[in-house]
Design an enzyme around this catalytic site. Structure first.
Site, PDB file in Angstrom:
ATOM      1  N   GLU A 556       0.842  -1.189   0.000  1.00 20.25           N
ATOM      2  CA  GLU A 556       0.000   0.000   0.000  1.00 20.25           C
ATOM      3  C   GLU A 556       0.876   1.237   0.000  1.00 20.25           C
ATOM      4  O   GLU A 556       1.894   1.293   0.697  1.00 20.25           O
ATOM      5  CB  GLU A 556      -0.923  -0.001   1.222  1.00 20.25           C
ATOM      6  CG  GLU A 556      -1.674   1.288   1.464  1.00 20.25           C
ATOM      7  CD  GLU A 556      -2.605   1.670   0.310  1.00 20.25           C
ATOM      8  OE1 GLU A 556      -2.664   2.876  -0.007  1.00 20.25           O
ATOM      9  OE2 GLU A 556      -3.257   0.780  -0.256  1.00 20.25           O
ATOM     10  N   ASP A 605      -6.442  -4.143  -6.134  1.00 20.49           N
ATOM     11  CA  ASP A 605      -7.566  -3.220  -5.939  1.00 20.49           C
ATOM     12  C   ASP A 605      -7.043  -1.792  -6.082  1.00 20.49           C
ATOM     13  O   ASP A 605      -6.947  -1.043  -5.106  1.00 20.49           O
ATOM     14  CB  ASP A 605      -8.177  -3.443  -4.552  1.00 20.49           C
ATOM     15  CG  ASP A 605      -9.459  -2.637  -4.354  1.00 20.49           C
ATOM     16  OD1 ASP A 605      -9.976  -2.083  -5.345  1.00 20.49           O
ATOM     17  OD2 ASP A 605      -9.933  -2.549  -3.207  1.00 20.49           O
ATOM     18  N   CYS A 633     -13.407  -0.348  -9.899  1.00 21.06           N
ATOM     19  CA  CYS A 633     -14.661   0.390  -9.750  1.00 21.06           C
ATOM     20  C   CYS A 633     -15.056   1.062 -11.060  1.00 21.06           C
ATOM     21  O   CYS A 633     -16.169   1.561 -11.193  1.00 21.06           O
ATOM     22  CB  CYS A 633     -14.547   1.424  -8.634  1.00 21.06           C
ATOM     23  SG  CYS A 633     -13.251   2.651  -8.902  1.00 21.06           S
TER      24      CYS A 633
END
Length: 674
Positions: A556, A605, A633
């Site tokens: 991350e 993601d 998304c």
């Protein structure tokens, strides 16, 4: 949407077959008391909006014998406000009488114009004159004269570029090899962008050095040329002038159909375009949209890798014309009030002229700066709406102005709300532009905000965590100011699939908690983890995906989110997880080398635009990576990533291509097209 990919070698293919300032509007609206005309004369419904110096069909209305006009003037010697003589002159030469000197104020100079007792409606356009100099406010290049930095001032145009090159390659040439320190690379919107491009710098010196270095420079057998480029016009002013021209054109007026929508309907159409469609029909539309997207993906895969043609033909036979299996769409358990995070803008309501906390009706580029209230939006929880309305009252009572995105004046900019479904905790992050406010005034602002939400009227919102954020333009080589904790707890907590998650103010967490449980359950079905599986969670955020699955190595960018992920692992007694902070494209290889299990699966993601190209290159090179689950998304925005995964082996993309084997859509955003 989640999509699963499988690594295929070429030999396996056939076998597997697989604006105005706030002061202007507020003072104009507040001090011009509307008088009822018995003879039903026209009166000014909203404040006299001084949006542009030149204005067509402008209306001036006086109450008693006073006109109010708000403007801001700067000295040529320094950036401080000064008292100036002002004159408003109609273009035919008539001057509005009794002009008085401006009094210096905190944010603007207030001009008192006397005379006239009735509404004056005119088609003339007029300018502001300051000290005899005419200033045209409707100038698309006025932003260049502000103190704010803009790289548009130092832009060059490079021509003679090779036919095939990447933006990353060009940046590498400019900054690594030639040491030119470019700030932005901007491909033109139209034309053959591969042959020429804009590059911006941070100073005139850097721009001149770049022109000198690039003129005559040979790159990929092409001789480059460089010259100064004109700055781009402000898109808001440009759009506004375009609208004015269209409205004054007889031809356009005949073709134009009246919209007839209320502000509420415009906002609903902008933010929740499916608001007036039954949820059953929404689901059908979204499933059909995914089918169309997969068909398009199949075409693009073969276009990028012709060796996949026979594989695609076989897949179409098996899956009804699609390149992979498509599961039925998964519904959101909650359709109304599902958002656990919202970012509200602070601006002016174009209908009432009042300061408003809500959503913009459109983007700045499309000519929108007005903000509308969110009371009618079904996807926002009631507590968030109440918090926005409460903060709106605070802003309306404040002596500070709201931020104007056109002039960059004013202070109040944004309110971010985060709400936990399981605990009811509410975090508010108030965003301001500090401008040149002294420290004493900023400290008072913090105390006022804290007292309002914890001791005064805002206490009814039950805020559990309060932060202040300075929202300013990021400067090269400098970090943005950190958030300032004002009161309450530092985090909120959420429960997902029986696990507890700590969420920091800026950490990523799926905005629809109940639908996230459906999404992560779908990921588990696609991953099919075993005791011999190591999961590499790329762009892991707070670790919510990996912690619900198996042994995890999480990557991350946000160090704050990584800290949350580590805490979440401890709080949930998960001991087989490790989390690392850094850019995925930089650290992904070293992290994958830590995988000790024979079955290595990656879950990606990424942000809306997808993964960085270098991260895809690294994924292609990992030999023991057996499966990849890609969450998106916005699949259209991530289409380039999907195609890159399937490109043929090359010096850049080593390893066998990846192809889709299964796809499933999860409705994370009811009432929207996403």
């Amino acid at each position: 949407m989640a999509r699963s990919f499988r690594n295929h070698g070429y030999q396996d293919l056939e076998k597997n077959a697989a604006k105005p300032s706030d002061g202007a509007q507020k003072q104009g609206c507040g001090r011009q008391q509307q008088q009822q005309q018995k003879n039903k004369k026209k009166t000014l419904a909203t404040s006299w909006q001084w949006w542009w110096g030149k204005r067509s069909r402008s209306r001036l209305k006086s109450t008693s014998s006073i006109w109010w006009l708000t403007t801001k003037a700067k000295s040529n010697k320094d950036s401080k406000l000064k008292t100036v003589n002002m004159e408003i002159e109609i273009m035919d030469g008539t001057t509005v009488p009794d002009i008085q000197n401006c009094d210096e104020t905190d944010a603007a100079d207030l001009v008192k114009l006397e005379n006239s007792e009735e509404l004056i409606e005119t088609d003339e356009t007029f300018d502001i004159k300051i000290d005899g100099k005419t200033l045209e406010k409707d100038d698309p290049y006025a932003y260049l004269d502000r103190n704010d930095f803009t790289s548009e001032k130092f832009k060059i145009e490079i021509r003679g570029l090779p036919k095939y090159y990447g933006i990353a390659e060009l940046k590498k040439l400019l900054n690594d090899k030639l040491k030119l320190g470019s700030n932005k690379v901007k491909p033109p919107k139209r034309g053959n962008y591969w042959n020429w491009i804009y590059v911006c710098f941070r100073s005139e010196e850097d721009r001149l050095n770049a022109i000198k270095a690039l003129n005559g420079y040979t790159w990929k057998s092409k001789v480059l040329s460089a010259e100064k480029a004109n700055p781009a016009p402000d898109p808001l002013v440009k759009k506004r002038k375009q609208i004015v021209c269209e409205q004054t054109s007889d031809t356009q007026d005949k073709k134009r159909k009246p919209d007839g929508r209320s502000q509420e309907e415009c906002l609903k159409d902008s933010t929740t375009p499916y608001w007036n469609i039954s949820y059953e029909d929404q689901i059908k539309r979204k499933q059909e949209n995914i089918r169309e997207l997969l068909v398009d993906l199949g075409h693009k895969l073969v276009r990028g890798n012709s060796a996949l043609a026979s594989w695609l033909d076989g897949q179409k036979v098996k899956h009804g014309g699609l390149p992979c299996e498509l599961w039925d769409i998964r519904r959101s358990p909650v359709c109304d009030g599902y958002r656990n995070k919202c970012e509200f803008s602070v601006g002016l309501n174009e209908v009432t002229g009042e300061r408003t906390v809500g959503f913009r009706l459109g983007s700045y580029v499309r000519g929108f700066t007005g903000v509308a209230p969110v009371d009618s939006l079904s996807h926002i929880p009631t507590r968030m709406k109440e918090s926005a309305k409460s903060f709106e009252k605070f802003v309306q009572q404040s002596d500070l102005g709201v931020f104007n995105p056109e002039t960059h004046e004013g202070n109040w900019r944004q309110l971010t709300a985060r709400l936990s479904n399981s605990t009811g905790q509410l975090m508010l992050i108030i965003g301001i532009h500090p401008q040149l406010l002294p420290d004493v005034q900023l400290e008072k602002l913090k105390e006022d905000v804290k007292n309002y939400f914890f001791n005064e009227e805002g206490k009814s919102c039950n805020v559990t965590s309060l932060y202040l954020q300075y929202i300013v333009k990021k400067q090269s080589g400098k970090e943005l100011p950190p958030l300032q904790h004002l009161a309450g707890e530092t985090h909120i907590n959420e429960t997902l699939l029986g696990m507890k998650f700590r969420i920091s103010p800026e950490a990523f967490f799926q905005v629809n908690t109940t639908a996230a449980e459906v999404l992560y359950s779908s990921v588990r079905e696609l991953v099919e983890p075993t005791q011999d599986t190591t999961l590499v969670d790329i762009c892991c955020g707070t670790g919510s995906i990996g912690l619900t699955l198996s042994k995890v190595l999480g990557l991350e960018l946000s160090t704050e989110a990584v800290s949350d992920a580590k805490t979440n692992a401890v709080n949930n007694n998960v001991t087989n997880c490790e989390f690392f902070a850094g850019r995925a494209e930089v650290i992904i290889s070293s992290i994958l080398n830590r995988a000790t299990k024979k079955d290595v699966i990656a879950v990606v993601d990424p942000p809306r635009a997808g993964l960085h190209r270098n991260a895809l290159v690294q994924l292609r090179r990992i030999e023991n990576l057996t499966k990849l689950v890609f969450l998106s998304c916005d699949p259209k925005a991530a289409m380039k990533n999907f195609v890159s995964l399937a490109l043929p082996s090359s010096k850049t993309y080593r390893g066998a291509p990846w192809v889709p084997i299964r796809a499933v859509a999860v409705d994370m955003f009811p009432h929207t097209a996403h």
